[in-house]
Design an enzyme around this catalytic site. Structure first.
Site, mmCIF file in Angstrom:
data_model
loop_
_atom_site.group_PDB
_atom_site.id
_atom_site.type_symbol
_atom_site.label_atom_id
_atom_site.label_comp_id
_atom_site.label_asym_id
_atom_site.label_seq_id
_atom_site.Cartn_x
_atom_site.Cartn_y
_atom_site.Cartn_z
ATOM 1 N N ARG A 192 3.617 19.867 -20.648
ATOM 2 C CA ARG A 192 2.393 20.553 -21.056
ATOM 3 C C ARG A 192 1.663 21.076 -19.823
ATOM 4 O O ARG A 192 1.908 20.642 -18.695
ATOM 5 C CB ARG A 192 1.466 19.598 -21.810
ATOM 6 N N LYS A 229 -0.414 12.957 -23.118
ATOM 7 C CA LYS A 229 -1.620 12.844 -23.937
ATOM 8 C C LYS A 229 -1.970 11.385 -24.171
ATOM 9 O O LYS A 229 -1.094 10.554 -24.365
ATOM 10 C CB LYS A 229 -1.391 13.537 -25.289
ATOM 11 N N HIS A 252 2.781 27.010 -23.609
ATOM 12 C CA HIS A 252 3.297 26.104 -24.633
ATOM 13 C C HIS A 252 4.576 26.662 -25.263
ATOM 14 O O HIS A 252 5.385 25.889 -25.800
ATOM 15 C CB HIS A 252 2.241 25.840 -25.695
ATOM 16 N N ARG A 260 7.441 25.034 -23.488
ATOM 17 C CA ARG A 260 7.659 23.655 -23.954
ATOM 18 C C ARG A 260 8.363 23.664 -25.313
ATOM 19 O O ARG A 260 9.286 22.893 -25.553
ATOM 20 C CB ARG A 260 6.309 22.939 -24.037
ATOM 21 N N HIS A 273 5.710 12.930 -27.784
ATOM 22 C CA HIS A 273 4.993 13.036 -29.050
ATOM 23 C C HIS A 273 4.479 11.663 -29.481
ATOM 24 O O HIS A 273 5.119 10.646 -29.234
ATOM 25 C CB HIS A 273 5.918 13.584 -30.141
ATOM 26 N N TYR A 325 10.886 20.157 -35.219
ATOM 27 C CA TYR A 325 11.780 21.069 -34.506
ATOM 28 C C TYR A 325 13.156 21.111 -35.159
ATOM 29 O O TYR A 325 13.781 22.163 -35.262
ATOM 30 C CB TYR A 325 11.917 20.639 -33.039
#
Length: 329
Positions: A163, A189, A266, A269, A292, A301
């Site tokens: 990211r 994150k 993004h 990514r 994630h 995905y």
């Protein structure tokens, strides 16, 4: 202890000040304010002569908020309503912690499930390779070309799925491990750490970049604790500079029409994740590599890839011929 009749406008400002200390993006802060004010206007609905800012917090109970959110939701998407609900939940969590209110009424306010956003990879089978080649070339139109640095940024996003915030947080020492076991140590994150394997090609790109940086600014510029990505003056890259760099690479590669709207960095990514899925990676593997928080985001995905494969089969000329034949029977 605060007075339960404190005015909503003052409390909104206190909440936003608290959030500011956590260093969110300006866009995120604007979204917080927009969601809070939009619902407060619906709670007030002209009942307070001075407007929503003068509404006492005692007037923000479950019944008032349910009615306001029902009106708020009518013209908006489920994702927008879910985001606003999350903002209000954080707002009341703050008020409870500050002793302004005794409890959080938001669990009594319904919210839609947040739909998973669809992946937005670069369009075109060879587009990633075109972008890498363009980033690696010296462009005479640039005032101070630095292809080694530009290629490193693009390659880290395309080959490691990082990211924007993760790229900015990288240190020189974030690349670690023996020659045959190189890896990037990332803080993702929520402060969740992860490691991403680095193949020899990417390792070589980063090494070439660091060597070029030492030539530009001296060997002390590549200390282990220094920022990995720097601008043309040797200062750590910032968000705006990194975004500008990526857009410039898109323009030099001539692929701006293949970048999904709003995706920019993004999209690189998402391209990394989409190619993982196309090449057979499991949802659990994608989850670990991308950091994630849930398996559902990674499964997305794989499901999109399956849809794309079905669309390709459907577009096959033989299938279209079969459709015409069966239609004539």
């Amino acid at each position: 202890m605060h007075d339960s009749d404190e005015l909503s406008g003052n409390l909104v400002e206190e909440f936003l000040a608290d959030r500011t200390s956590r260093k969110p993006s300006p866009h995120t802060l604007q979204a917080y304010r927009r969601d809070l004010v939009a619902v407060l206007r619906l709670v007030d609905d002209g009942a307070t002569p001075a407007g929503w800012a003068e509404l006492p917090v005692s007037g923000l109970g479950p019944r008032q908020l349910r009615a306001a959110f029902a009106r708020f939701a009518a013209p908006r998407s489920p994702a927008s309503v879910h985001r606003a609900w999350s903002t209000w939940n954080a707002f009341f969590t703050f008020l409870v912690a500050e002793g302004v209110v005794a409890g959080n009424p938001m669990p009594a306010v319904g919210r839609p499930r947040a739909p998973l956003p669809l992946p937005k990879p670069l369009r075109g089978e060879e587009t990633p390779e075109v972008l890498l080649a363009a980033a690696a070339r010296v462009d005479g139109r640039q005032r101070d070309p630095w292809p080694e640095r530009d290629l490193t940024v693009v390659a880290l996003a395309l080959c490691a799925g990082l990211r924007l915030s993760e790229l900015l947080a990288l240190r020189v020492a974030s690349l670690a491990g023996r020659a045959d076991e190189r890896r990037i140590e990332v803080v993702g994150k929520g402060g969740r750490p992860r490691t991403v394997p680095v193949e020899p090609a990417l390792d070589g790109v980063v090494r070439d970049y660091l060597a070029s940086r030492a030539r530009r600014f001296g060997s002390r510029s590549v200390r282990p604790d220094g920022a990995l990505l720097v601008d043309r003056r040797g200062a750590p890259l910032r968000r705006g500079g990194l975004q500008h760099l990526v857009r410039a690479c898109f323009q030099r590669a001539g692929i701006t029409d293949r970048v999904p709207p709003g995706a920019q960095l993004h999209a690189l990514r998402h391209t990394f994740a989409t190619r993982l899925a196309e090449d057979g990676a499991s949802a659990a593997e994608i989850m670990r590599l991308l950091g994630h928080a849930s398996l559902a985001a990674s499964q997305n995905y794989i499901e999109v890839t399956a849809d794309q494969q079905r669309a390709a089969v459907r577009a096959n000329r033989t299938n279209r011929s079969l459709l015409r034949v069966t239609a004539q029977r």
